[in-house]
Design a protein around this motif. Structure first.
Motif, PDB file in Angstrom:
ATOM      1  N   SER A   1      43.046  46.928  35.803  1.00 44.48           N
ATOM      2  CA  SER A   1      42.856  45.487  35.896  1.00 44.48           C
ATOM      3  C   SER A   1      43.862  44.887  36.873  1.00 44.48           C
ATOM      4  CB  SER A   1      43.018  44.847  34.521  1.00 44.48           C
ATOM      5  OG  SER A   1      44.384  44.721  34.199  1.00 44.48           O
ATOM      6  N   TYR A   2      43.726  43.592  37.076  1.00 46.04           N
ATOM      7  CA  TYR A   2      44.707  42.849  37.861  1.00 46.04           C
ATOM      8  C   TYR A   2      45.590  42.067  36.900  1.00 46.04           C
ATOM      9  CZ  TYR A   2      42.566  43.938  42.336  1.00 46.04           C
ATOM     10  OH  TYR A   2      42.125  44.592  43.458  1.00 46.04           O
ATOM     11  N   VAL A   3      46.804  41.731  37.351  1.00 43.16           N
ATOM     12  CA  VAL A   3      47.714  40.943  36.520  1.00 43.16           C
ATOM     13  C   VAL A   3      48.367  39.857  37.361  1.00 43.16           C
ATOM     14  CG1 VAL A   3      48.236  42.780  34.854  1.00 43.16           C
ATOM     15  CG2 VAL A   3      49.641  42.557  36.913  1.00 43.16           C
ATOM     16  N   VAL A  19      37.168  31.623  40.663  1.00 44.62           N
ATOM     17  CA  VAL A  19      36.384  32.667  41.325  1.00 44.62           C
ATOM     18  C   VAL A  19      36.105  33.859  40.409  1.00 44.62           C
ATOM     19  CG1 VAL A  19      37.286  32.035  43.602  1.00 44.62           C
ATOM     20  CG2 VAL A  19      38.405  33.861  42.292  1.00 44.62           C
ATOM     21  N   CYS A  20      36.725  33.893  39.240  1.00 46.33           N
ATOM     22  CA  CYS A  20      36.596  35.069  38.372  1.00 46.33           C
ATOM     23  C   CYS A  20      35.198  35.126  37.735  1.00 46.33           C
ATOM     24  CB  CYS A  20      37.660  35.030  37.280  1.00 46.33           C
ATOM     25  SG  CYS A  20      37.520  36.419  36.129  1.00 46.33           S
ATOM     26  N   PRO A  21      34.467  36.222  37.956  1.00 45.70           N
ATOM     27  CA  PRO A  21      33.087  36.301  37.434  1.00 45.70           C
ATOM     28  C   PRO A  21      33.017  36.464  35.919  1.00 45.70           C
ATOM     29  CG  PRO A  21      33.706  38.363  38.500  1.00 45.70           C
ATOM     30  CD  PRO A  21      34.830  37.405  38.755  1.00 45.70           C
ATOM     31  N   ASP A  23      35.536  35.080  33.748  1.00 46.20           N
ATOM     32  CA  ASP A  23      36.390  34.063  33.100  1.00 46.20           C
ATOM     33  C   ASP A  23      37.504  34.674  32.253  1.00 46.20           C
ATOM     34  OD1 ASP A  23      34.946  32.026  34.239  1.00 46.20           O
ATOM     35  OD2 ASP A  23      33.605  31.801  32.523  1.00 46.20           O
ATOM     36  N   CYS A  24      38.265  35.552  32.864  1.00 46.02           N
ATOM     37  CA  CYS A  24      39.295  36.229  32.057  1.00 46.02           C
ATOM     38  C   CYS A  24      40.706  35.701  32.331  1.00 46.02           C
ATOM     39  CB  CYS A  24      39.216  37.735  32.223  1.00 46.02           C
ATOM     40  SG  CYS A  24      39.595  38.348  33.851  1.00 46.02           S
ATOM     41  N   PHE A  25      40.796  34.507  32.922  1.00 45.54           N
ATOM     42  CA  PHE A  25      42.110  33.873  33.090  1.00 45.54           C
ATOM     43  C   PHE A  25      42.419  32.989  31.893  1.00 45.54           C
ATOM     44  CE2 PHE A  25      41.401  35.130  37.438  1.00 45.54           C
ATOM     45  CZ  PHE A  25      42.680  35.382  37.908  1.00 45.54           C
ATOM     46  N   GLU A  38      39.542  42.185  29.616  1.00 46.63           N
ATOM     47  CA  GLU A  38      38.310  41.545  30.083  1.00 46.63           C
ATOM     48  C   GLU A  38      38.121  41.684  31.598  1.00 46.63           C
ATOM     49  OE1 GLU A  38      38.355  38.049  26.651  1.00 46.63           O
ATOM     50  OE2 GLU A  38      38.660  37.505  28.724  1.00 46.63           O
ATOM     51  N   CYS A  39      39.214  41.861  32.321  1.00 46.90           N
ATOM     52  CA  CYS A  39      39.153  41.973  33.791  1.00 46.90           C
ATOM     53  C   CYS A  39      38.324  43.186  34.192  1.00 46.90           C
ATOM     54  CB  CYS A  39      40.576  42.098  34.339  1.00 46.90           C
ATOM     55  SG  CYS A  39      40.667  42.458  36.105  1.00 46.90           S
ATOM     56  N   ILE A  40      37.398  42.984  35.140  1.00 47.76           N
ATOM     57  CA  ILE A  40      36.536  44.087  35.585  1.00 47.76           C
ATOM     58  C   ILE A  40      36.988  44.645  36.929  1.00 47.76           C
ATOM     59  CG2 ILE A  40      34.519  43.348  34.259  1.00 47.76           C
ATOM     60  CD1 ILE A  40      33.446  42.098  36.937  1.00 47.76           C
ATOM     61  N   ASP A  41      38.211  44.269  37.349  1.00 48.68           N
ATOM     62  CA  ASP A  41      38.804  44.893  38.538  1.00 48.68           C
ATOM     63  C   ASP A  41      38.049  44.582  39.829  1.00 48.68           C
ATOM     64  OD1 ASP A  41      41.164  46.274  38.609  1.00 48.68           O
ATOM     65  OD2 ASP A  41      40.360  48.109  37.740  1.00 48.68           O
ATOM     66  N   CYS A  42      37.420  43.429  39.909  1.00 48.54           N
ATOM     67  CA  CYS A  42      36.630  43.143  41.112  1.00 48.54           C
ATOM     68  C   CYS A  42      37.517  42.773  42.303  1.00 48.54           C
ATOM     69  CB  CYS A  42      35.624  42.039  40.838  1.00 48.54           C
ATOM     70  SG  CYS A  42      36.381  40.406  40.630  1.00 48.54           S
ATOM     71  N   GLY A  43      38.695  42.200  42.024  1.00 46.22           N
ATOM     72  CA  GLY A  43      39.642  41.896  43.092  1.00 46.22           C
ATOM     73  C   GLY A  43      39.427  40.584  43.815  1.00 46.22           C
ATOM     74  N   VAL A  44      38.419  39.808  43.453  1.00 47.15           N
ATOM     75  CA  VAL A  44      38.154  38.585  44.222  1.00 47.15           C
ATOM     76  C   VAL A  44      39.233  37.513  44.044  1.00 47.15           C
ATOM     77  CG1 VAL A  44      35.661  38.943  44.279  1.00 47.15           C
ATOM     78  CG2 VAL A  44      36.650  37.461  42.534  1.00 47.15           C
ATOM     79  N   CYS A  45      39.966  37.577  42.946  1.00 47.76           N
ATOM     80  CA  CYS A  45      41.012  36.566  42.713  1.00 47.76           C
ATOM     81  C   CYS A  45      42.265  36.823  43.553  1.00 47.76           C
ATOM     82  CB  CYS A  45      41.404  36.527  41.238  1.00 47.76           C
ATOM     83  SG  CYS A  45      42.013  38.113  40.612  1.00 47.76           S
ATOM     84  N   GLU A  46      42.501  38.048  43.922  1.00 49.88           N
ATOM     85  CA  GLU A  46      43.770  38.417  44.560  1.00 49.88           C
ATOM     86  C   GLU A  46      44.096  37.569  45.790  1.00 49.88           C
ATOM     87  OE1 GLU A  46      44.035  42.487  45.814  1.00 49.88           O
ATOM     88  OE2 GLU A  46      46.220  42.446  45.846  1.00 49.88           O
TER      89      GLU A  46
HETATM   90 FE1  SF4 Z   1      38.689  38.186  37.278  1.00 50.80          FE
HETATM   91 FE2  SF4 Z   1      38.041  40.011  39.164  1.00 50.80          FE
HETATM   92 FE3  SF4 Z   1      40.477  38.876  39.188  1.00 50.80          FE
HETATM   93 FE4  SF4 Z   1      39.833  40.597  37.245  1.00 50.80          FE
HETATM   94  S1  SF4 Z   1      40.039  41.065  39.442  1.00 50.80           S
HETATM   95  S2  SF4 Z   1      40.869  38.634  36.993  1.00 50.80           S
HETATM   96  S3  SF4 Z   1      37.638  40.154  36.954  1.00 50.80           S
HETATM   97  S4  SF4 Z   1      38.481  37.831  39.519  1.00 50.80           S
END
Ligand code: SF4
Length: 104
Positions: A1-3, A19-21, A23-25, A38-46
């Motif tokens: 996951s991301y943190v 942007v989180c698909p 809603d895990c913030f 809950e994070c699916i590791d998509c990386g779009v938030c980074e």
């Molecule tokens: Fe949400 Fe994707 Fe960021 Fe995880 S990596 S917190 S799923 S936007």
């Protein structure tokens, strides 16, 4: 996951969670955190954070933040709407050594 890591403390730009698909913030006492289960590791938030606080959990800097993100996510409320960051957010974002400011 991301943190979410140290520089978010007291800052909370709040650009990340819209942007989180999944809603895990979550909004902790004085920072934003990610529910690591809950994070699916998509990386779009980074790339959304202007001070680069969001990191993949496999890198060293994530360290203690992996457990703290999950702990705070379980204690605090899911956030779905962007609020107003502090007026001095740009200054706060540049501050270093913010760990002492962490509110639990
Ligand atoms: Fe949400 Fe994707 Fe960021 Fe995880 S990596 S917190 S799923 S936007």
């Amino acid at each position: 996951s991301y943190v979410v890591t140290t520089a978010c403390i007291d800052c909370k730009y709040e650009n990340c969670f819209e942007v989180c698909p999944v809603d895990c913030f979550y909004e902790a006492a004085n920072m934003i955190v990610i529910n690591t289960e809950e994070c699916i590791d998509c990386g779009v938030c980074e790339p959304e954070c202007p001070v680069d606080v969001i990191k993949p959990d496999m890198i060293d800097v994530a360290g203690m933040w992996i457990a703290l993100n999950q702990k705070f996510a379980e204690q605090w409320l899911d956030i779905c709407q962007k609020g107003d960051p502090p007026a001095d957010v740009d200054e706060l974002g540049q501050k270093t050594d913010k760990l002492a400011l962490l509110a639990e």
